[in-house]
Structure formats: C-alpha cells, structure tokens
Scaffold this motif. Structure first.
Motif, PDB file in Angstrom:
ATOM      1  N   THR A 219      -8.504   2.627  -6.923  1.00  0.00           N
ATOM      2  CA  THR A 219      -7.156   1.695  -6.985  1.00  0.00           C
ATOM      3  C   THR A 219      -6.639   0.434  -6.618  1.00  0.00           C
ATOM      4  O   THR A 219      -6.542  -0.392  -6.974  1.00  0.00           O
ATOM      5  CB  THR A 219      -6.049   3.074  -7.404  1.00  0.00           C
ATOM      6  N   ASP A 220      -6.185   0.883  -4.997  1.00  0.00           N
ATOM      7  CA  ASP A 220      -6.380   0.298  -4.179  1.00  0.00           C
ATOM      8  C   ASP A 220      -7.120  -1.065  -4.232  1.00  0.00           C
ATOM      9  O   ASP A 220      -6.631  -2.245  -3.526  1.00  0.00           O
ATOM     10  CB  ASP A 220      -6.445   0.601  -2.302  1.00  0.00           C
ATOM     11  N   ILE A 221      -8.335  -1.056  -3.869  1.00  0.00           N
ATOM     12  CA  ILE A 221      -9.309  -2.142  -3.669  1.00  0.00           C
ATOM     13  C   ILE A 221      -8.918  -3.185  -5.524  1.00  0.00           C
ATOM     14  O   ILE A 221      -9.526  -3.899  -5.032  1.00  0.00           O
ATOM     15  CB  ILE A 221     -10.968  -1.232  -3.386  1.00  0.00           C
TER      16      ILE A 221
ATOM     17  N   PHE B 249       1.155  -1.040  -0.455  1.00  0.00           N
ATOM     18  CA  PHE B 249      -0.059   0.154  -0.139  1.00  0.00           C
ATOM     19  C   PHE B 249       0.978   0.984  -0.186  1.00  0.00           C
ATOM     20  O   PHE B 249      -0.020   2.027  -0.307  1.00  0.00           O
ATOM     21  CB  PHE B 249      -0.784  -0.318   1.285  1.00  0.00           C
ATOM     22  N   GLY B 250       2.268   0.301   0.190  1.00  0.00           N
ATOM     23  CA  GLY B 250       3.753   2.264   0.220  1.00  0.00           C
ATOM     24  C   GLY B 250       2.964   3.337   1.435  1.00  0.00           C
ATOM     25  O   GLY B 250       3.139   3.955   1.128  1.00  0.00           O
ATOM     26  N   ILE B 251       3.088   2.986   2.417  1.00  0.00           N
ATOM     27  CA  ILE B 251       3.013   3.527   3.325  1.00  0.00           C
ATOM     28  C   ILE B 251       4.143   2.381   4.833  1.00  0.00           C
ATOM     29  O   ILE B 251       4.016   2.944   5.848  1.00  0.00           O
ATOM     30  CB  ILE B 251       1.931   2.785   4.354  1.00  0.00           C
TER      31      ILE B 251
ATOM     32  N   ALA C  18      -5.594  10.275   4.299  1.00  0.00           N
ATOM     33  CA  ALA C  18      -5.523   8.905   3.062  1.00  0.00           C
ATOM     34  C   ALA C  18      -4.873   7.522   2.975  1.00  0.00           C
ATOM     35  O   ALA C  18      -4.929   6.705   3.279  1.00  0.00           O
ATOM     36  CB  ALA C  18      -4.841   9.539   1.668  1.00  0.00           C
ATOM     37  N   GLN C  19      -3.705   8.206   4.066  1.00  0.00           N
ATOM     38  CA  GLN C  19      -2.570   6.980   5.219  1.00  0.00           C
ATOM     39  C   GLN C  19      -3.480   6.572   5.675  1.00  0.00           C
ATOM     40  O   GLN C  19      -3.627   5.005   5.768  1.00  0.00           O
ATOM     41  CB  GLN C  19      -0.959   7.895   5.550  1.00  0.00           C
ATOM     42  N   LYS C  20      -4.213   6.425   6.848  1.00  0.00           N
ATOM     43  CA  LYS C  20      -5.014   6.227   7.808  1.00  0.00           C
ATOM     44  C   LYS C  20      -5.953   5.230   6.891  1.00  0.00           C
ATOM     45  O   LYS C  20      -6.210   3.917   7.337  1.00  0.00           O
ATOM     46  CB  LYS C  20      -6.390   7.146   8.146  1.00  0.00           C
ATOM     47  N   GLN C  21      -6.276   5.781   5.854  1.00  0.00           N
ATOM     48  CA  GLN C  21      -7.645   4.253   4.645  1.00  0.00           C
ATOM     49  C   GLN C  21      -6.781   3.395   4.354  1.00  0.00           C
ATOM     50  O   GLN C  21      -6.830   2.757   4.192  1.00  0.00           O
ATOM     51  CB  GLN C  21      -8.014   5.892   3.618  1.00  0.00           C
ATOM     52  N   LYS C  22      -5.469   4.144   3.980  1.00  0.00           N
ATOM     53  CA  LYS C  22      -4.525   2.769   3.277  1.00  0.00           C
ATOM     54  C   LYS C  22      -4.222   1.721   4.670  1.00  0.00           C
ATOM     55  O   LYS C  22      -3.964  -0.420   4.573  1.00  0.00           O
ATOM     56  CB  LYS C  22      -3.660   3.144   2.865  1.00  0.00           C
ATOM     57  N   VAL C  23      -4.182   2.758   6.241  1.00  0.00           N
ATOM     58  CA  VAL C  23      -3.712   1.485   7.070  1.00  0.00           C
ATOM     59  C   VAL C  23      -4.688   0.253   7.858  1.00  0.00           C
ATOM     60  O   VAL C  23      -4.267  -0.491   8.013  1.00  0.00           O
ATOM     61  CB  VAL C  23      -3.297   2.483   8.407  1.00  0.00           C
ATOM     62  N   ALA C  24      -5.826   1.290   7.501  1.00  0.00           N
ATOM     63  CA  ALA C  24      -6.929   0.266   7.354  1.00  0.00           C
ATOM     64  C   ALA C  24      -7.015  -1.556   7.076  1.00  0.00           C
ATOM     65  O   ALA C  24      -6.893  -2.088   7.017  1.00  0.00           O
ATOM     66  CB  ALA C  24      -8.755   1.006   7.498  1.00  0.00           C
ATOM     67  N   LEU C  25      -6.940  -0.754   5.150  1.00  0.00           N
ATOM     68  CA  LEU C  25      -7.093  -1.561   4.559  1.00  0.00           C
ATOM     69  C   LEU C  25      -5.893  -2.715   4.404  1.00  0.00           C
ATOM     70  O   LEU C  25      -5.902  -3.321   4.276  1.00  0.00           O
ATOM     71  CB  LEU C  25      -7.119  -1.659   3.000  1.00  0.00           C
ATOM     72  N   GLY C  26      -4.605  -2.040   4.975  1.00  0.00           N
ATOM     73  CA  GLY C  26      -3.519  -3.018   5.346  1.00  0.00           C
ATOM     74  C   GLY C  26      -3.556  -3.532   6.662  1.00  0.00           C
ATOM     75  O   GLY C  26      -3.505  -5.368   6.686  1.00  0.00           O
ATOM     76  N   ARG C  27      -4.731  -3.474   7.814  1.00  0.00           N
ATOM     77  CA  ARG C  27      -4.779  -4.019   8.322  1.00  0.00           C
ATOM     78  C   ARG C  27      -5.750  -5.094   8.777  1.00  0.00           C
ATOM     79  O   ARG C  27      -5.932  -6.415   8.734  1.00  0.00           O
ATOM     80  CB  ARG C  27      -5.195  -3.116   9.511  1.00  0.00           C
ATOM     81  N   ALA C  28      -6.454  -4.808   7.265  1.00  0.00           N
ATOM     82  CA  ALA C  28      -7.736  -6.179   6.674  1.00  0.00           C
ATOM     83  C   ALA C  28      -6.561  -7.331   5.889  1.00  0.00           C
ATOM     84  O   ALA C  28      -7.686  -8.717   6.053  1.00  0.00           O
ATOM     85  CB  ALA C  28      -9.177  -5.217   6.238  1.00  0.00           C
ATOM     86  N   VAL C  29      -6.033  -6.538   4.681  1.00  0.00           N
ATOM     87  CA  VAL C  29      -4.964  -7.742   4.247  1.00  0.00           C
ATOM     88  C   VAL C  29      -4.706  -8.974   5.268  1.00  0.00           C
ATOM     89  O   VAL C  29      -3.979  -9.617   4.257  1.00  0.00           O
ATOM     90  CB  VAL C  29      -4.364  -6.797   2.989  1.00  0.00           C
ATOM     91  N   VAL C  30      -3.505  -8.148   6.161  1.00  0.00           N
ATOM     92  CA  VAL C  30      -2.266  -8.633   6.426  1.00  0.00           C
ATOM     93  C   VAL C  30      -2.873 -10.075   7.131  1.00  0.00           C
ATOM     94  O   VAL C  30      -2.252 -11.495   7.268  1.00  0.00           O
ATOM     95  CB  VAL C  30      -2.010  -7.921   7.848  1.00  0.00           C
ATOM     96  N   CYS C  31      -4.777 -10.443   7.413  1.00  0.00           N
ATOM     97  CA  CYS C  31      -5.614 -10.912   8.603  1.00  0.00           C
ATOM     98  C   CYS C  31      -5.941 -12.325   6.748  1.00  0.00           C
ATOM     99  O   CYS C  31      -6.203 -13.002   7.655  1.00  0.00           O
ATOM    100  CB  CYS C  31      -6.442 -10.894   9.249  1.00  0.00           C
TER     101      CYS C  31
END
Length: 218
Positions: A175-177, A122-124, A138-151
């Motif tokens: 784009t991320d999704i 996610f580039g963070i 915007a970075q918080k949004q990526k953190v939230a997606l990252g937290r979902a994906v790590v599981c």
C-alpha cells in the motif's frame, strides 16, 4: 527523466554461475514495474546492479541519459528498500530519517520540512521522537521508506524480502509503495515471486527464467 534502460546486461559470479544473460529493457518515467520469476532467475541481481550493490559483468544501465555503470551507489538518484534496512537503534525516528540529508549537508530547515512531510505521508508523525528500538517492526518499515523518500529519488528499488515475510506487513508495505508511485510520481521496480502480486501491482510485468527475460507484459 526517471526512465531506466538496461542494455545487454550480464552478470557472472566468480564461481562461474551466470545470473543475468544479455538482458535489455526500457522502463518509462513513473512506471511501476514488477519482476517475476523463480528464485535464482536473476531478478534480484538486476535490482542490485541498478542500485550499485552488484558489479556489472558486461552491459550498460542508464537512468535517463546518465550511464550508471561507474557512478557510486550514493551518487545515484535511487533509493533501495531491501530486507536489511539498517536503522540506528541509538537514534530516534527523526534522526534516522534525517541522516541521509545531513550527510548531503542540506540546510536544517529543508531537512526538518522533508522529514516531517515524509512522516505525515507514512503516518508516523507521532513516533518521530521515539528511539528505533521502542517502535514496532511495521513502523520501522515505514521509517526505512521515509528515509528513502526524503532524499527525493527518481527510482525506488524494492526487494520482496523487504516486508520480512509477514503477510500483514507485506500488504501494508505494498500500500505504501503504491502510494509512493502514484502520489509522488517515483518510478518503482519491484521484485516478487508471487504471480498474483506481480500481475496486479505492475503497469509492466517482466517475467524471468534462468537469467533471461521470457516475456514483458503491459
């Protein structure tokens, strides 16, 4: 298998409002499915029932061959990206992304590898040590997606309000999704009021009105 099957799904609220009416639908493993319709048509209620945030009145929801009806939300192989993504301000980015893995008692090395891989995805990576309160929305949004994906979920559920109605952020989120769907092979169910968005994003588009599916287009 990460297929999702809805069988005769109904949702009636205590005040008598019928939100979802006898919905049946099959979503294949790896699909990007958009649910489109006006506000109140039942599309978000369906996502919330799949995620376990809403009780099912009648009907069945399957993830592959597993019946989800009585499985607790935390035990479903799903991740949810809704507007109220709770991040902990007193934690840094790394600890926010690692939290779900720690709750599952995964080994430290596995947690570290997954968090750093997701951060790079996610580039963070450059903000892993920063507190949540010090990074951009915007970075918080990526953190939230990252937290979902790590599981490593089989399915990602995304409500249109996840981008908080900021158009630039919304485009970044889309784009991320799309990247999550294509590169990680995670099935995506995405709710939107935007017709153009619905028809350009999804490999399958589910049109809804008054709690019912009016058309499924592929």
């Amino acid at each position: 298998m990460a297929s999702v099957t809805l069988k005769n799904l109904n949702k009636t609220y205590p005040n008598g409002f019928i939100s979802v009416k006898n919905v049946s639908l099959h979503i294949d493993d790896g699909e990007f499915v958009t649910f489109h319709g006006p506000s109140g048509c039942g599309k978000s209620a369906i996502l919330r029932m799949i995620g376990g945030l809403e009780d099912i009145t009648t009907g069945e929801i399957y993830l592959g061959s597993d019946l989800l009806n009585d499985i607790l939300p935390r035990d479903r192989s799903l991740a949810m990206a809704f507007q109220n993504y709770v991040l902990y301000d007193h934690f840094n980015v790394y600890d926010n992304m690692a939290l779900g893995l720690r709750l599952r008692n995964l080994p430290r090395g596995v947690i570290d590898s997954r968090v750093k891989t997701a951060a790079e995805f996610f580039g963070i990576s450059n903000v892993l040590e920063r507190k949540i309160r010090s990074i951009s929305e915007a970075q918080k949004q990526k953190v939230a997606l990252g937290r979902a994906v790590v599981c490593r979920p089989k399915v990602l559920l995304v409500d249109e309000d996840f981008a908080r109605q900021n158009e630039h952020r919304r485009q970044e989120m889309i784009t991320d999704i799309k990247k999550i769907n294509k590169e990680l092979g995670i099935t995506v169910l995405y709710v939107t009021n935007n017709y153009d968005e619905a028809i350009t994003l999804g490999t399958k588009i589910v049109f809804m009105k008054d709690g019912e599916i009016t058309e499924v287009r592929q």
